[in-house]
Design a protein around this motif. Structure first.
Motif, PDB file in Angstrom:
ATOM      1  N   HIS A  73       0.853  -1.206   0.000  1.00  0.00           N
ATOM      2  CA  HIS A  73       0.000   0.000   0.000  1.00  0.00           C
ATOM      3  C   HIS A  73       0.882   1.248   0.000  1.00  0.00           C
ATOM      4  CE1 HIS A  73      -3.896  -1.992   1.298  1.00  0.00           C
ATOM      5  NE2 HIS A  73      -3.019  -2.947   1.595  1.00  0.00           N
ATOM      6  N   GLN A  76       0.678   3.926   2.895  1.00  0.00           N
ATOM      7  CA  GLN A  76       0.938   3.429   4.258  1.00  0.00           C
ATOM      8  C   GLN A  76       2.425   3.393   4.600  1.00  0.00           C
ATOM      9  OE1 GLN A  76      -1.155  -0.318   4.737  1.00  0.00           O
ATOM     10  NE2 GLN A  76      -3.151   0.592   4.312  1.00  0.00           N
ATOM     11  N   LEU A  87      -6.620  -6.159  12.750  1.00  0.00           N
ATOM     12  CA  LEU A  87      -6.861  -5.463  11.475  1.00  0.00           C
ATOM     13  C   LEU A  87      -7.812  -4.258  11.559  1.00  0.00           C
ATOM     14  CD1 LEU A  87      -6.595  -5.240   8.367  1.00  0.00           C
ATOM     15  CD2 LEU A  87      -8.516  -6.842   8.210  1.00  0.00           C
ATOM     16  N   TRP A  90      -6.573  -1.444  13.678  1.00  0.00           N
ATOM     17  CA  TRP A  90      -5.391  -0.843  13.037  1.00  0.00           C
ATOM     18  C   TRP A  90      -5.809   0.051  11.868  1.00  0.00           C
ATOM     19  CZ3 TRP A  90      -3.590  -1.764   8.004  1.00  0.00           C
ATOM     20  CH2 TRP A  90      -2.329  -1.219   7.719  1.00  0.00           C
ATOM     21  N   LEU A  91      -6.806  -0.414  11.084  1.00  0.00           N
ATOM     22  CA  LEU A  91      -7.294   0.431   9.984  1.00  0.00           C
ATOM     23  C   LEU A  91      -7.855   1.742  10.539  1.00  0.00           C
ATOM     24  CD1 LEU A  91      -9.076  -2.128   7.601  1.00  0.00           C
ATOM     25  CD2 LEU A  91      -7.091  -0.704   7.034  1.00  0.00           C
ATOM     26  N   ARG A 198     -11.376  -1.662  -2.061  1.00  0.00           N
ATOM     27  CA  ARG A 198     -10.521  -1.952  -0.895  1.00  0.00           C
ATOM     28  C   ARG A 198     -10.766  -3.365  -0.354  1.00  0.00           C
ATOM     29  NH1 ARG A 198      -7.636   2.042   2.418  1.00  0.00           N
ATOM     30  NH2 ARG A 198      -6.370   0.654   3.642  1.00  0.00           N
ATOM     31  N   PHE A 199     -12.006  -3.674  -0.024  1.00  0.00           N
ATOM     32  CA  PHE A 199     -12.469  -5.024   0.315  1.00  0.00           C
ATOM     33  C   PHE A 199     -13.986  -4.991   0.362  1.00  0.00           C
ATOM     34  CE2 PHE A 199     -11.638  -4.791   5.300  1.00  0.00           C
ATOM     35  CZ  PHE A 199     -11.999  -3.457   5.342  1.00  0.00           C
ATOM     36  N   HIS A 226      -8.737  -7.482  -1.065  1.00  0.00           N
ATOM     37  CA  HIS A 226      -8.380  -8.301   0.104  1.00  0.00           C
ATOM     38  C   HIS A 226      -9.417  -9.395   0.300  1.00  0.00           C
ATOM     39  CE1 HIS A 226      -6.392  -4.401   1.127  1.00  0.00           C
ATOM     40  NE2 HIS A 226      -5.462  -5.175   1.636  1.00  0.00           N
ATOM     41  N   GLU A 229      -8.994 -12.272   5.712  1.00  0.00           N
ATOM     42  CA  GLU A 229      -7.778 -11.914   6.442  1.00  0.00           C
ATOM     43  C   GLU A 229      -7.943 -12.095   7.947  1.00  0.00           C
ATOM     44  OE1 GLU A 229      -6.513  -7.937   5.546  1.00  0.00           O
ATOM     45  OE2 GLU A 229      -4.732  -8.059   6.843  1.00  0.00           O
ATOM     46  N   HIS A 265      -3.992 -12.019   1.214  1.00  0.00           N
ATOM     47  CA  HIS A 265      -4.120 -12.705   2.515  1.00  0.00           C
ATOM     48  C   HIS A 265      -4.714 -14.106   2.388  1.00  0.00           C
ATOM     49  CE1 HIS A 265      -2.583  -9.183   4.459  1.00  0.00           C
ATOM     50  NE2 HIS A 265      -3.450  -8.449   3.771  1.00  0.00           N
ATOM     51  N   SER A 290       2.867  -9.159   7.596  1.00  0.00           N
ATOM     52  CA  SER A 290       1.632  -8.502   8.014  1.00  0.00           C
ATOM     53  C   SER A 290       0.747  -9.471   8.786  1.00  0.00           C
ATOM     54  CB  SER A 290       0.896  -7.985   6.777  1.00  0.00           C
ATOM     55  OG  SER A 290      -0.407  -7.592   7.098  1.00  0.00           O
ATOM     56  N   LEU A 294      -0.226  -8.301  12.501  1.00  0.00           N
ATOM     57  CA  LEU A 294      -1.601  -7.955  12.886  1.00  0.00           C
ATOM     58  C   LEU A 294      -2.299  -9.136  13.575  1.00  0.00           C
ATOM     59  CD1 LEU A 294      -2.766  -6.030   9.642  1.00  0.00           C
ATOM     60  CD2 LEU A 294      -2.059  -5.024  11.812  1.00  0.00           C
ATOM     61  N   ASP A 316       2.726  -6.139   2.000  1.00  0.00           N
ATOM     62  CA  ASP A 316       1.598  -5.486   2.678  1.00  0.00           C
ATOM     63  C   ASP A 316       2.025  -4.320   3.571  1.00  0.00           C
ATOM     64  OD1 ASP A 316      -1.092  -5.012   3.155  1.00  0.00           O
ATOM     65  OD2 ASP A 316      -1.167  -6.371   4.866  1.00  0.00           O
TER      66      ASP A 316
HETATM   67  N1  GUN Z   1      -8.131  -4.795   4.390  1.00  0.00           N
HETATM   68  C1  GUN Z   1      -8.659  -3.640   3.943  1.00  0.00           C
HETATM   69  N2  GUN Z   1      -7.735  -2.653   3.908  1.00  0.00           N
HETATM   70  C2  GUN Z   1      -6.595  -3.208   4.351  1.00  0.00           C
HETATM   71  C3  GUN Z   1      -5.281  -2.709   4.543  1.00  0.00           C
HETATM   72  O1  GUN Z   1      -4.971  -1.538   4.303  1.00  0.00           O
HETATM   73  N3  GUN Z   1      -4.350  -3.569   5.020  1.00  0.00           N
HETATM   74  C4  GUN Z   1      -4.647  -4.863   5.286  1.00  0.00           C
HETATM   75  N4  GUN Z   1      -3.691  -5.671   5.741  1.00  0.00           N
HETATM   76  N5  GUN Z   1      -5.869  -5.363   5.121  1.00  0.00           N
HETATM   77  C5  GUN Z   1      -6.834  -4.548   4.670  1.00  0.00           C
END
Ligand code: GUN
Ligand code: ZN
Length: 437
Positions: A73, A76, A87, A90-91, A198-199, A226, A229, A265, A290, A294, A316
């Protein structure tokens, strides 16, 4: 033409299915004309065939194909090291507040420069990067990659829920901004565009359909997102898509799972998901640092391989802890060891394959980069440790190139990278180089 004399190693075939995938020459040479490898083999044979070509002596290290980081990313970089959170926390607390700053073009430009330099100076010559939610910051990233000479696949990250308001867009705007970026950058030089929701957690069905529309309108686009994860993330996706049998199906419904898709992931997959990924040739990008950092879990590599799922490696950053693919390879090895009987112990050849050729294939670039076969682009990293370093002591004693390669994954760092080429052009040269020969 230039004849590079070096100990070189590469994996022109799949190291999980071909026991002889690792090819190396202890006193080898790679002949390069313009951007491409003309021929590689024993130095004596190439020298005899090309007695008048300019030779460069790179002995005392290892020449490897440039690394391919298939999940990283860009916005980041400056928050690497946010340790101690799972996760979604942390986001919320670390990653997204930083990503919100990329509407500022001056900030984005500074980080884009740092990002390209960080990849290249670690020996990464090709990357699949998550861009920014802001189109302007994605522009800046492509422009910087072009200037730096990096092979980059990237795209605007799109979301329409559950992040923070300044990172949300609408399917219509995402489609419009995506079109503009694709027309400007996709297929230009060494750059390609990847459609990047993003997901599923942050993308509605309408947003995933807008992504699919772009994929349908332009040929050769890549897709990345993603998957599977973290338990809380997966539970939220289940509640957002009550009719979906599993996480993969949220992407499948929109037609986003193909052999040009890279899903990061996949630590907690269902068998059905692995069957589909294997059947269509979609890749799982394994991000071992990662996953450990995490606390997301231990990647089931063996189950992926048993289902014929392609696997590549990703740093990651910034859930991961840095840009070195040596570190990712080592952590991938640790992860499989920790899985004990359920793990798939990794050989040095498989670590090299995962960090080079497997990534190139994941990105549909297997004909262009990933090894030193005739006609490939000369994308390479010269690992030559500084005199006095631990790695130089190990190299001096190593019983052959395969042991040296294992040591490189065990202890190699950015400091050991002496020189990096993309398409025959030197993009990085370490200062104060001291040869150990
Ligand atoms: N899932 C959605 N966004 C992210 C991200 O920025 N990093 C990770 N590891 N998983 C995510
Ligand atoms: Zn990620």
């Amino acid at each position: 033409m230039t004849l590079y004399r070096a100990t070189f190693l590469h994996t022109p075939t799949n190291a999980f299915t071909d026991p002889d995938a690792l090819r190396f020459e202890e006193d080898g040479a790679v002949l390069v004309r313009d951007e491409l490898v003309v021929q590689s083999g024993p130095y004596a044979a190439l020298r005899a065939e090309y007695p008048h070509e300019l030779a460069e002596d790179l002995r005392g290290g290892l020449l490897l194909p440039g690394f391919v980081d298939t999940h990283v990313h860009y916005p980041q970089l400056r928050i690497i090291g946010g340790l101690g959170l799972p996760l979604l926390d942390w986001l919320d607390q670390v990653a997204l507040p930083e990503e919100a700053r990329f509407g500022n073009i001056v900030y984005a430009e500074a980080v884009a420069h740092e990002f390209c330099r960080a990849l290249i100076s670690n020996g990464t010559t090709t990357a699949l990067a998550f861009g920014s939610h802001f189109a302007v910051a994605v522009e800046v990233l492509f422009a910087e990659a072009e200037r730096a000479g990096l092979r980059l696949v990237a795209g605007q990250v799109v979301s329409d829920r559950l992040l923070r308001p300044e990172l949300h867009t609408t399917p219509e705007i995402a489609h419009q901004e995506g079109k503009t970026l694709i027309e400007r950058w996709h297929g230009r030089g060494k750059l390609l565009y990847a459609v990047t929701p993003r997901f599923s957690l942050s993308a509605s069905e309408a947003m995933l359909d807008a992504c699919a529309a772009l994929m349908g309108e332009y040929p050769e686009l890549r897709f990345t997102s993603h998957i599977n994860e973290n338990e809380r993330e997966m539970q939220t996706v289940r509640s957002l898509f009550p009719g979906a049998p599993d996480y993969l199906s949220t992407y499948e419904r929109a037609g986003l799972v193909t052999n040009r898709s890279v899903l990061a992931h996949d630590i907690h997959p269902q068998d059905r998901e692995l069957e589909v990924m294997g059947a269509v040739g979609c890749t799982a990008a394994h991000c071992p640092c990662s996953n450990a950092s995490l606390g997301s879990g231990l990647f089931p590599l063996r189950r992926h391989l048993e289902h014929g799922v392609r696997v590549s490696l990703g740093s990651d950053v910034g859930g991961g802890t840095g840009f070195s693919m040596f570190k990712e390879g080592l952590q991938a090895h640790f992860t499989q060891q920790l899985l004990g009987a359920q793990g798939a112990a990794l050989s040095p050849a498989q670590l090299l394959y995962l960090s080079t050729r497997a990534g190139a294939e994941a990105l549909g670039l297997g004909e262009i980069t990933g090894d030193f076969s005739d006609g490939m682009a000369f994308d390479a990293v010269l690992l030559r440790p500084q005199a006095g370093s631990v790695l130089s002591a190990v190299f001096g004693r190593a019983e052959g190139p395969e042991r040296a390669l294992a040591a490189a994954f065990a202890t190699g760092t950015q400091a050991d990278v002496e020189r990096v080429w993309v398409g025959g052009e030197t993009l990085y040269q370490r200062e104060n180089t001291t040869s150990i020969v």
